[in-house]
Design an enzyme around this catalytic site. Structure first.
Site, PDB file in Angstrom:
ATOM      1  CG  ASP A 179     -13.715  15.252  46.939  1.00  0.00           C
ATOM      2  OD1 ASP A 179     -13.559  14.937  48.121  1.00  0.00           O
ATOM      3  OD2 ASP A 179     -12.820  15.118  46.072  1.00  0.00           O
ATOM      4  CG  ASP A 214     -15.463  17.727  41.436  1.00  0.00           C
ATOM      5  OD1 ASP A 214     -14.282  17.809  41.808  1.00  0.00           O
ATOM      6  OD2 ASP A 214     -16.434  17.867  42.204  1.00  0.00           O
TER       7      ASP A 214
END
Length: 332
Positions: free
Chosen positions: A124, A122
């Site tokens: 963020d 991922d």
């Protein structure tokens, strides 16, 4: 026991190990072993430093006499690997609930840096320390409204695609120059550069699958040499955000499919895949990887992920991969 009769400092342990590099930690002390025994549980303890004094509660739960590998150091983190003859699922859940200063992973197997592999992250709050949409919203004057929706979505309380469209709609008519301001201030997660460099050196593929935006994922791809990015496209017209997302939204299903697609594209074995994330939309990706790591994760993710890292940062992933490599070398 198994720690009470051993040196208090992990740095003093290597002198105890025989040429085989294996010690059984029993009730009467450390017993040298000539060869690697059968095991189905791998316990990796990591800390900066690894305070053995904190491990009394763990020792009380280890009803087996674990086998220790020589401790080692990765990026300033002390690492100790223990092998258990059988895998205790309750121990894994107990470890994730602890609030001590170290991190622990309890798994059945670990990937090996000596073989080709794939890491999918991922972006963020995982590869970087911020939620980009929250930063855009703050600069656009709608920070509180957007941040509240982001928090609920990451905790799994809202459907991700709808929540993203609603948040992006609040950005309508914001100056697109805001995106460059966020890029300039985007803080990397500690350990990211070290992790990526080591994996690239080992011939691994490294990619990002993000519910965030291509402008930021593309910046990471360019600066770190990532092999692939999957993210959302913000629509910009006449220098302004339109409040729309172009194309399919990268949600949990897309992230999981990205892992499968990249694994097939690069010919990566199932047992050599790693995924790292923090939000509810990362859970399908984590579940599809051989090693799924929740990093500073929301409670629902920490509970469901195979491994939960709370104190360290991305260097924890490198510690686990180094542990897998050392164990593979012992197997020959």
């Amino acid at each position: 026991m198994p720690f009470s009769t051993l040196p208090a400092r992990l740095a003093d342990w290597p002198a105890l190990f025989p040429a085989s590099g294996l010690l059984r930690l029993g009730a009467q002390g450390a017993e040298p072993l000539a060869s690697l025994p059968e095991h189905t549980g791998i316990l990796v303890l990591m800390g900066r430093p690894l305070a053995l004094s904190e491990l009394a509660p763990l020792a009380a739960r280890l009803d087996q006499a674990p086998v220790a590998l020589p401790p080692f150091n990765v990026a300033g983190v002390e690492v100790l690997v223990l092998l258990t003859s059988s895998f205790d699922e309750a121990l894994g859940e107990w470890l994730k609930a602890q609030t001590w200063s170290l991190d622990a992973a309890y798994v059945r197997a670990l990937p090996d840096l000596a073989e080709p592999g794939l890491l999918l992250m991922d972006m963020d709050s995982t590869a970087i320390q911020i939620e980009c949409i929250d930063e855009i919203a703050r600069l656009a004057g709608v920070g509180e409204q957007v941040a509240a929706v982001t928090a609920a979505a990451m905790q799994g309380k809202l459907e991700f695609c709808d929540s993203l469209r609603n948040r992006v709609a609040l950005l309508k008519d914001a100056d697109a120059a805001i995106l460059e301001q966020v890029v300039d201030l985007m803080p990397l997660m500690p350990g990211l550069e070290t992790l990526v460099a080591r994996l690239k050196q080992a011939g691994w593929k490294v990619a990002i699958a993000s519910g965030g935006f291509t402008r930021f994922a593309g910046h990471l791809q360019q600066t770190l040499g990532l092999d692939h990015i999957e993210a959302n496209n913000l629509v910009v017209r006449d220098g302004r955000l339109t409040g729309e997302v172009d194309g399919r939204i990268v949600d949990g299903k897309v992230k999981a499919q990205t892992l499968l697609d990249l694994k097939a594209r690069y010919g990566i074995a199932d047992h050599q895949t790693v995924a790292i994330g923090d939000g509810a939309n990362d859970l399908p990706m984590l579940a599809n990887a051989a090693l799924g790591l929740a990093l500073h994760a929301k409670p629902i993710v920490r509970q469901q992920a195979q491994v939960a890292i709370a104190r360290l940062d991305l260097e924890a992933a490198l510690c686990l991969l180094e542990a897998g490599s050392r164990l593979a070398a012992l197997r020959g």
